[in-house]
Design an enzyme around this catalytic site. Structure first.
Site, PDB file in Angstrom:
ATOM      1  N   GLU A 198      -1.420 -31.161   9.315  1.00  0.00           N
ATOM      2  CA  GLU A 198      -1.691 -32.165   9.808  1.00  0.00           C
ATOM      3  C   GLU A 198      -1.057 -32.858  11.196  1.00  0.00           C
ATOM      4  O   GLU A 198      -2.309 -33.034  12.188  1.00  0.00           O
ATOM      5  CB  GLU A 198      -1.519 -33.666   8.942  1.00  0.00           C
ATOM      6  N   HIS A 233      -1.869 -40.674  -3.196  1.00  0.00           N
ATOM      7  CA  HIS A 233      -3.257 -40.663  -2.874  1.00  0.00           C
ATOM      8  C   HIS A 233      -3.990 -42.474  -2.929  1.00  0.00           C
ATOM      9  O   HIS A 233      -4.873 -41.973  -2.911  1.00  0.00           O
ATOM     10  CB  HIS A 233      -4.010 -40.263  -4.003  1.00  0.00           C
TER      11      HIS A 233
END
Lengths: 408, 432
Positions: free
Chosen positions: A144, A213
């Site tokens: 990322e 998450h």
């Protein structure tokens, strides 16, 4: 037009069960036209987000007025019934917006994990790689920080990347690039380089996805100078914000929510964008201003139904622009109702609600009859167990109680 | 073409270390002589491989060319590495880098510039050797030690000095400072304070180049990007992630490691499990080259090949330049940890002295011509200081400019107008 009214009525069970699992596939939901019959008069209320951007080249029609004054139901400006429109789910709306922008400008490209062949973890980029090729819809390795930086470097040199975080939480790994480079490079280069990136992805508390998450990154990113943050909540504003974000010269972080991707709405056929800096009037009212965004909008609207039955008249505003705040829409509302309730999914500490409370206090303190109330998620890592997860986020019942309290 | 590297096959091996790239026992030999640990270990590796430089993705072999130029010189063959014009250009750039940095030190101690200033003295051969081969549309990405990269790329000395003084005529309007040199005109993409964070930016610039060629169909777009960074950065995740992506997509980029053996006070050998950085290239499918970074001609030869590779679309290269900084990490660094013998060793290999010797011995230039260049550079640097001194400091009104490319990003104020339309914004007194 009558169909729309009925549609909204049927949309009530958006989050009907107490366990807060909603299945929006059940109903044709037109959140854009959400309203409720007011006690004193019956108007259809229309939102303000049809405003054309100040960009003179924008092709979107200026159909609606800026301060969301109630208009007559059958006013031609108030509806999109001039063209039939088409129904889309929210993720399809995002995809349509993205695809239209990619058609319009060949410099727009997508990069992220599984955006290409897989079509995106929530199918927002489905079909795009087939159409535009593997380089324009780039499947990146799991890195990322580096691919976000790569997108920023590409933006500096002329492209307009849309960087997807498979889950917003993963972008924590890209914090270095987002904070230092995305936010700062335009400034430290003395204005020489622009960074027209869009960083987007699903976030928020889902259905038992576990703590990592279920994060709300808007609170972490909000202090970064030089970026804008918007949160979409309906198919209409999802498509509009996506397009506006791509066209913007500023770096924009677009927050989507995992549980909203299947909302369905009828969208106009013509090109339109939603102004990045404006808030959306969902339901005008008189008694209290409820400020919310993303998924909590639906909890608020559900609570609003209960409140209306109890005789309250809440004004609901989806702030949409998390950074900067639309102080005009918010201010006008505060000046009218004198009471503010903020309902958000962000954590209590240092969240969007905290900043919003400060901003309202700074700017509109004289207009407040009661202290601002802020309902946020609990400051806990989101538990896996459904029963616990349910109580970490704000539920409609809490909203009703809060309004009753604030309106005493 | 590949001549520089095929020559490596034939060079005599003055040192007994002649390993193939597969063994990892190099480190045991490196550490066998603890007394000369810091001086000897990473430099005396002369690895050769039999393969050509044009490699397929998988075969990434390691070449080292440190002896190439020496061989050519000693043969006194008629073909020199550079012409007179090139030689003078290189000399001028080396001297500019040195003189400028020396002036920075002076100005810092006189209180004209502040903060963290990282000087490049001693490493000039890497900047000159690489950047002088680039076209204007090629991009350079650097770290905080970026003054000389910017100068080599063509940013005027005046603009850099003004930036250091924090004046509004600086290349970044005084908003960036020593560690953030940017130039759109000369494609200098920064100047980064955190190590490693420039490498993805460079990868992105290379991605744009490939995108322009393949998606936008600008067939002649062969822009190359150079990413400069140090030995400390080579232990950072972004380095490895970008090596992977660049090799994966065959991006037109050259990763240039300026291994000066020290990351502030951390010796490269104390921080790195395998100190031979060039070996990390083949692990990702790109060639890894080790070159003597104190010799501008050797660097130039390697750079030619690496940049050529990138331009032809053959993908990235990792080049490790063994170099040294004569001063401390920054002007705030007392530089007490480094062994004086090590410093003396490298001072004797000053790149400017080396090139001067080469030019004179090969009758490419006379002492007088070189002196003229030195004088000219002195004037350029003096002029830069004067210009910076006389330039205005940024006005208050500059504070809020450039935060957003589109200032609507400051949002809508309570009165319904965009905040950027508020006159306090142009005055710089608005509260954001």
């Amino acid at each position: 037009m009558a169909a729309i009214f009925q549609g909204v009525g049927a949309a009530a069970p958006l989050s009907s069960s107490p366990s807060n699992s909603f299945d929006s596939n059940k109903s044709v939901f037109s959140p854009r036209r959400s309203f409720s019959v007011r006690k004193r008069a019956s108007f259809a209320v229309v939102r303000s987000d049809g405003i054309v951007n100040l960009n003179p080249k924008g092709r979107s029609a200026q159909r609606l007025i800026s301060n969301a004054v109630a208009t007559k139901a059958d006013s031609p400006a108030a509806s999109s019934s001039s063209k039939p429109g088409h129904e889309l789910l929210l993720f399809e709306a995002l995809q349509e917006g993205l695809e239209e922008e990619m058609e319009r400008d060949p410099r727009v490209c997508v990069m992220g994990e599984d955006v290409g062949h897989y079509g995106g973890s929530y199918k927002v980029t489905k079909g795009l790689a087939k159409r535009f090729g593997d380089l324009r819809v780039l499947d990146t390795p799991i890195a990322e920080n580096s691919f976000t930086g790569m997108g920023i470097g590409a933006a500096m040199t002329g492209l307009r990347p849309v960087i997807e975080g498979m889950n917003m939480g993963f972008l924590l790994l890209a914090f270095n690039q987002i904070s230092n480079n995305c936010g700062m490079l335009h400034y430290t280069s003395g204005g020489q380089f622009t960074i027209p990136v869009v960083i987007r992805g699903p976030g928020g508390v889902g259905r038992q996805l576990g703590a990592e998450h279920s994060q709300r990154l808007e609170s972490y990113f909000q202090s970064i100078p030089g970026i804008q943050m918007v949160a979409c909540s309906t198919p209409y504003n999802a498509k509009g914000l996506m397009k506006a974000a791509i066209r913007s010269e500023n770096p924009v972080i677009l927050f989507e929510h995992v549980l909203l991707y299947n909302l369905k709405e009828r969208l106009p056929d013509e090109d339109y964008i939603c102004n990045l800096e404006e808030a959306e009037m969902v339901r005008p009212g008189e008694h209290v201003t409820i400020l919310t965004y993303s998924r909590m909008r639906y909890h608020v609207m559900q609570a609003a139904k209960t409140l209306v039955n109890k005789g309250y008249d809440p004004e609901v505003i989806d702030i949409r622009s998390l950074k900067p705040f639309d102080l005009h829409t918010i201010g006008n509302s505060v000046k009218k109702t004198h009471r503010v309730l903020i309902v958000e999914e962000c954590m209590r500490t240092g969240g969007i609600g905290a900043s919003l409370t400060a901003a309202i206090t700074e700017n509109f303190n004289d207009y407040l009859d009661a202290p601002i109330m802020c309902l946020s998620s609990q400051d806990v890592p989101t538990p896996y167990a459904g029963t616990l997860e349910e109580v970490t986020v704000v539920q409609p019942a809490q909203i009703v109680t809060a309004v009753e309290q604030i309106c005493q | 073409m590949a001549s520089a590297f095929s020559a490596a096959k034939f060079s005599a091996q003055p040192f007994p270390l002649n390993h193939t790239s597969t063994t990892s026992h190099d480190s045991s030999i490196v550490f066998a002589k603890p007394t000369s640990l810091f001086l000897g270990s990473t430099r005396k590796l002369r690895l050769t491989s039999s393969s050509k430089f044009n490699l397929s993705r998988r075969s990434g072999t390691v070449d080292a060319v440190s002896d190439v130029v020496k061989q050519k010189k000693s043969k006194s063959s008629p073909s020199l590495l550079i012409t007179k014009e090139e030689g003078l250009e290189l000399y001028e750039d080396l001297v500019l880098g040195r003189a400028f940095e020396d002036m920075c030190a002076q100005m810092y101690y006189r209180g004209k510039m502040f903060g963290f200033v990282h000087l490049y003295n001693g490493q000039e051969a890497v900047s000159t050797g690489f950047i002088k081969l680039l076209k204007q549309q090629d991009s350079v990405v650097s770290t905080y030690r970026d003054h000389v990269h910017a100068l080599s790329k063509g940013v005027p000395a005046r603009a850099v000095m003004s930036e250091l003084f924090g004046k509004t005529t600086g290349c970044c309007r005084g908003q960036g400072g020593s560690m953030h040199m940017f130039s759109r005109e000369h494609n200098v993409l920064g100047g980064f304070a955190f190590i490693g964070e420039g490498i993805p930016i460079a990868t992105g610039a290379a991605f744009t180049s490939k995108y322009k060629r393949e998606v936008l169909k600008e067939a002649d777009c062969d822009h190359v990007t150079l990413a400069f960074f140090g030995d400390g950065t080579c232990n950072n995740g972004q380095f490895f992630e970008c090596l992977n992506m660049a090799a994966l997509w065959k991006l037109p980029i050259v990763f240039v490691v300026e291994n000066n053996l020290w990351a502030i006070g951390m010796s490269h050998l104390r921080a790195t499990s395998d100190p031979q950085i060039y070996k990390k290239g083949p692990a990702f499918g790109m060639p890894g080259i080790h070159v003597d970074g104190m010799d501008v001609l050797k660097v130039r030869e390697v750079a030619k090949e690496a940049i050529g590779r990138a331009r032809r679309g053959e993908g990235p290269t990792l080049v490790e330049c063994e170099t040294y900084r004569f001063r401390g990490h920054s002007l705030a660094d007392p530089d007490e940890l480094r062994d004086p013998a090590e410093k003396a060793h490298y001072a004797a290999r000053d790149p400017i002295t080396a090139l001067k010797k080469y030019l004179i011995e090969n009758s490419l230039a006379s002492e007088a011509e070189l002196k003229t260049i030195e004088k000219k550079i002195d004037e350029v640097v003096e002029d830069a200081v004067e210009f910076a001194d006389e330039s205005p400091v940024p006005a208050r009104s500059q504070l809020l400019e450039n935060v957003f490319a589109d200032p609507k990003g400051f949002g809508i104020g309570p009165d319904g107008r965009y905040r950027c339309e508020d006159p306090k914004f142009t005055e710089g007194t608005a509260h954001v």
